[in-house]
Scaffold this motif. Structure first.
Motif, PDB file in Angstrom:
ATOM      1  N   LEU A   1       0.823  -1.208   0.000  1.00  0.00           N
ATOM      2  CA  LEU A   1       0.000   0.000   0.000  1.00  0.00           C
ATOM      3  C   LEU A   1       0.856   1.256   0.000  1.00  0.00           C
ATOM      4  N   TRP A   2       1.996   1.223   0.693  1.00  0.00           N
ATOM      5  CA  TRP A   2       2.887   2.378   0.698  1.00  0.00           C
ATOM      6  C   TRP A   2       3.507   2.584  -0.684  1.00  0.00           C
ATOM      7  N   LYS A   3       3.805   1.486  -1.393  1.00  0.00           N
ATOM      8  CA  LYS A   3       4.322   1.616  -2.759  1.00  0.00           C
ATOM      9  C   LYS A   3       3.287   2.286  -3.669  1.00  0.00           C
ATOM     10  N   ILE A   4       2.019   1.907  -3.499  1.00  0.00           N
ATOM     11  CA  ILE A   4       0.965   2.528  -4.309  1.00  0.00           C
ATOM     12  C   ILE A   4       0.867   4.021  -3.999  1.00  0.00           C
ATOM     13  N   ALA A   5       0.855   4.373  -2.715  1.00  0.00           N
ATOM     14  CA  ALA A   5       0.717   5.782  -2.331  1.00  0.00           C
ATOM     15  C   ALA A   5       1.903   6.613  -2.799  1.00  0.00           C
ATOM     16  N   SER A   6       3.117   6.103  -2.608  1.00  0.00           N
ATOM     17  CA  SER A   6       4.309   6.856  -3.024  1.00  0.00           C
ATOM     18  C   SER A   6       4.355   7.012  -4.537  1.00  0.00           C
ATOM     19  N   ASP A   7       3.914   5.982  -5.277  1.00  0.00           N
ATOM     20  CA  ASP A   7       3.888   6.084  -6.734  1.00  0.00           C
ATOM     21  C   ASP A   7       2.890   7.139  -7.197  1.00  0.00           C
ATOM     22  N   VAL A   8       1.742   7.200  -6.553  1.00  0.00           N
ATOM     23  CA  VAL A   8       0.740   8.207  -6.914  1.00  0.00           C
ATOM     24  C   VAL A   8       1.268   9.616  -6.647  1.00  0.00           C
ATOM     25  N   LEU A   9       1.879   9.823  -5.490  1.00  0.00           N
ATOM     26  CA  LEU A   9       2.422  11.149  -5.170  1.00  0.00           C
ATOM     27  C   LEU A   9       3.546  11.527  -6.120  1.00  0.00           C
ATOM     28  N   LEU A  10       4.342  10.552  -6.532  1.00  0.00           N
ATOM     29  CA  LEU A  10       5.421  10.829  -7.481  1.00  0.00           C
ATOM     30  C   LEU A  10       4.858  11.232  -8.833  1.00  0.00           C
TER      31      LEU A  10
END
Length: 788
Positions: free
Chosen positions: A355-364
């Motif tokens: 889930l953190w990978k998904i969130a960080s990818d979206v913010l990037l």
């Protein structure tokens, strides 16, 4: 080379006999030539026109306006050097006088008339309509041809010598023969070439070679706008694009209805089926969704101080796929908190790392740096709120300033569940209501019986719904619905229990037995008293503009109300009401249940306590439920993040410096202390909301005095108190991805969900903007649609 250098006598050149129809006087010719020289000199000094090619004044070619004698005498007054040194003609002056994009056509009353002997000839306004190429020059006080001026003024064409200089640089003023001269000029070969050159000047080579291409591109662009409009309408309304087949779907039906009033669209759709395909629909949806998201991110990036928070929650769609909803919270320029949904993302795993990978990818992808992340709000699941390996712990390792807040409404819902479990009489009553709601929804026979009885007795029906574990405020409405229709419920259960051969009859008999007891009424009355307060708190925390400070104050107010209701008088009032309802409904009276003697293992040799009355027995359960509610509220809202933000708000209200301020790089503790003292000296406020309202009413000069105070207020407002925005997106997901649309791809689901949630933003997008972006994604589309 000049005329003199070529061996020609300039006097003999100008004294040659030339036919003339109308002869200006010598004074007019001299004044006109002097005016032209002044115009050329002014143009050189003021506009630096020396880089333009020189144009010779070939006055001899004007056969209609010069007498041989006047020409010779006028030219004798000018030296040969002066004639050779003239750098430009009147055309340059005319270009400076009026733009040549369109002809200058003043009213005929503003044009100087031609006076001859005893007659006066005037320019006619009707000539503009008959000869739209007419251009009037105020300096020359004559009429010119706009097309010939542009084409032959600089004599780059071989036809320039045969063109009439009267309509190029000298100006026509003989209004007596105006229509005759205009018709003669319009029929000339040079004028025809000038008009053709002007017509094709801005057209592309493709359009010049293929005239039908322009009309085909125009029809294609019109059809594309209709396709974009269809996609926008269906996504905004949350409707399916296709039905059992593509031709039966809403998308094709919409276009066919539009084509009935648009023959061009009907013909174009028959020839171009590829631009209505699902791939094109997904591409247009993606463009519209990205446009909306770019607008949201643009507002965040334009903030004076980059501060935002992230809201995440997950659920399964109708196909069993785990969908993660991501929302952003920020404070706009008017200090109003905004929560915006930015997308639905498929998760192959629900671990915190994934889930953190998904969130960080979206913010990037949104180009939002983690340095501006100031808050994170999730539910209480272990993979999200775990303090060691949960999502919030992973985020705080990267950005320690991202304060974690457990969603307030989720906390209140957990408190409500604990309250219902703490009192058996309340828990049992809620269980019977849930079973009644399930029977009402599952048995068509019972639903029909209940509706017939309700309509015959009251004339209207209130639906009985079961309780839902994921809906926070359904307990009180369910209790109210049953209490208001208790007699009708009993009558319907009796009739349903008497139905032979029905699988629902045993369930109806069991429910009838329980609803016939007074303890069920008592449990509903006691539970309603506590649930009203808790669900009121839950509902107040679901707004988009809720702040942490406001949430804590609402919790304190609710706790005081619960404590105030924990009295013997309050219980006896509720008990008396339950007794009255039991008597009016003719139910079994409230009795003390059988109490078993406690085992010696638990009670020891001491005598166990046995309630002496019914009131005493149920008062204990009511007090236990009230105490559980207060205790749970204290525990659930005693969080580390809430403590930091409470200290920051205390610093804002009291002006006392706290170490929590030093954690944030955007805050200068010393400057903030000074600005708070200045603001407290001039204004009075008792909450963060009041301080923000004061700042918005200040004039810009005064508001800039308190920039650090504004930054602190933004920090207090930007942290979300709930994840309700993500929950609202789940409601949209349920409307969009149904059983009939269970095979929807993730790309389409994300585009449709963004467009459906942001309906107002979608409506504000211009269709041409979407069409231009769609055309620009392929070179082939540029040939098909051209440019808007």
């Amino acid at each position: 080379m000049s005329k003199r250098a070529s061996g020609l006598d300039i006097r003999a050149f100008f004294t040659a006999k030339q036919p003339c129809s109308t002869s200006p006087t010598e004074q007019e010719l001299s004044a006109e030539l002097n005016e032209r020289q002044e115009l050329v000199m002014n143009s050189e000094e003021e506009h630096d026109l020396t880089d333009k090619p020189e144009l010779e004044l070939e006055l001899v070619e004007n056969q209609e306006h010069m007498q041989p004698q006047a020409e010779a005498e006028s030219v004798q007054q000018q030296s040969t050097d002066e004639v050779q040194e003239q750098p430009a003609t009147q055309t340059e002056g005319i270009q400076l006088e009026h733009p040549l994009d369109c002809p200058y056509q003043p009213s005929a009353n503003d044009i100087e008339p031609l006076t001859m002997a005893n007659r006066t000839f005037r320019f006619q306004d009707s000539w503009y309509e008959a000869f739209p190429w007419l251009h009037y020059s105020n300096r020359l006080k004559g009429a010119l041809c706009i097309h010939c001026m542009k084409t032959f003024a600089q004599k780059t064409s071989t036809l320039a010598k045969s063109a009439e200089q009267t309509f190029i640089s000298l100006g026509f003023r003989n209004w007596r023969k105006g229509r005759e001269a205009f018709c003669h000029h319009e029929c000339s070969k040079a004028h025809g070439i000038a008009v053709t050159t002007h017509t094709h000047l801005h057209n592309s080579v493709r359009n010049q070679l293929c005239t039908p291409s322009a009309s085909a591109q125009e029809a294609a662009r019109s059809a594309l706008l209709q396709i974009v409009g269809a996609v926008r309408y269906l996504s905004k309304q949350g409707l399916a694009f296709r039905g059992h087949s593509a031709e039966e779907g809403n998308f094709q039906t919409y276009l066919r209805d539009k084509a009935e009033d648009d023959p061009n669209l009907a013909g174009w759709l028959q020839k171009n089926h590829s631009y209505t395909s699902p791939d094109v629909q997904n591409e247009i949806l993606s463009i519209m969704g990205n446009t909306i998201i770019r607008g949201i991110v643009g507002e965040i990036s334009a903030l004076p101080v980059l501060q935002y928070s992230i809201i995440m929650d997950g659920t399964q769609d109708i196909s069993g796929t785990e969908q993660i909803s991501i929302c952003l919270r920020y404070v706009d320029k008017d200090l109003e908190p905004r929560e915006e949904f930015v997308g639905m993302y498929e998760a192959s795993s629900t671990t915190a790392e994934h889930l953190w990978k998904i969130a960080s990818d979206v913010l990037l992808r949104l180009n939002l740096p983690l340095s501006g992340l100031r808050g994170q709000t999730y539910d209480g699941a272990a993979n999200m709120s775990g303090h060691l390996s949960g999502m919030q712990a992973l985020v705080r390792r990267v950005q320690p300033l991202a304060t974690f807040i457990h969603c307030g409404p989720h906390c209140v819902n957990l408190v409500t569940q604990a309250v219902s479990s703490s009192a058996p009489v309340v828990n049992d009553a809620l269980h019977w209501i849930h079973d009644l709601g399930c029977l009402f929804g599952q048995s068509g026979k019972f639903k029909t019986i209940f509706k017939q009885i309700a309509i015959s007795e009251n004339g209207s029906v209130t639906t009985i719904k079961p309780l839902c574990a994921t809906r926070w405020t359904v307990r009180t409405p369910a209790i109210k619905s049953v209490l208001a229709q208790y007699e009708l419920v009993m009558a319907a259960l009796e009739e349903m229990a008497a139905v032979k051969g029905s699988v629902s009859a045993p369930r109806a008999r069991g429910l009838l037995d329980h609803f016939n007891k007074g303890t069920t009424i008592l449990g509903l009355v006691l539970g309603q008293e506590i649930f009203l307060k808790l669900e009121g708190l839950n509902r107040s925390l679901q707004g988009r503009a809720v702040t942490i400070g406001g949430m804590l104050k609402a919790v304190e107010c609710t706790k005081k109300a619960l404590v105030a209701g924990r009295t013997d008088d309050a219980f006896m009032s509720l008990y008396s009401r339950a007794v009255e309802l039991t008597t009016s409904f003719d139910l079994e009276s409230i009795k003390l249940p059988h109490v078993r003697k406690a085992s010696n293992r638990y009670g020891g040799p001491a005598k166990s306590h046995i309630p002496s009355s019914v009131e005493e027995y149920f008062r204990v359960q009511f007090f236990c439920a009230s105490d559980t509610a207060v205790t749970q509220l204290n525990d659930r809202f005693h969080q580390e993040g809430l403590g930091y933000l409470a200290k920051l708000e205390e610093h804002l209200l009291t002006g006392k410096c706290h170490e929590a301020v030093a954690r944030y790089p955007e805050l200068d503790a010393e400057l903030l202390q000074v600005q708070l003292a200045m603001m407290k000296a001039s204004y009075q406020f008792t909450s963060c909301q009041e301080a923000s309202q004061l700042l918005t009413t200040m004039v810009p000069e005064v508001r800039r005095l308190f920039n650090q105070v504004e930054t602190l207020i933004r920090l207090l407002l930007v942290v979300p108190a709930s994840s309700c925005e993500a929950e609202r997106s789940f409601s949209a997901l349920r409307r969009l991805k149904t059983w009939l649309r269970s095979t929807m791809t993730q790309c389409r689901l994300n585009g449709v969900s963004v467009c459906h949630v942001h309906r107002e933003k979608l409506q504000a997008i211009n269709r041409e903007q979407i069409a231009v972006a769609f055309i620009g994604m392929s070179e082939r589309r540029s040939h098909v649609f051209g440019a808007f």
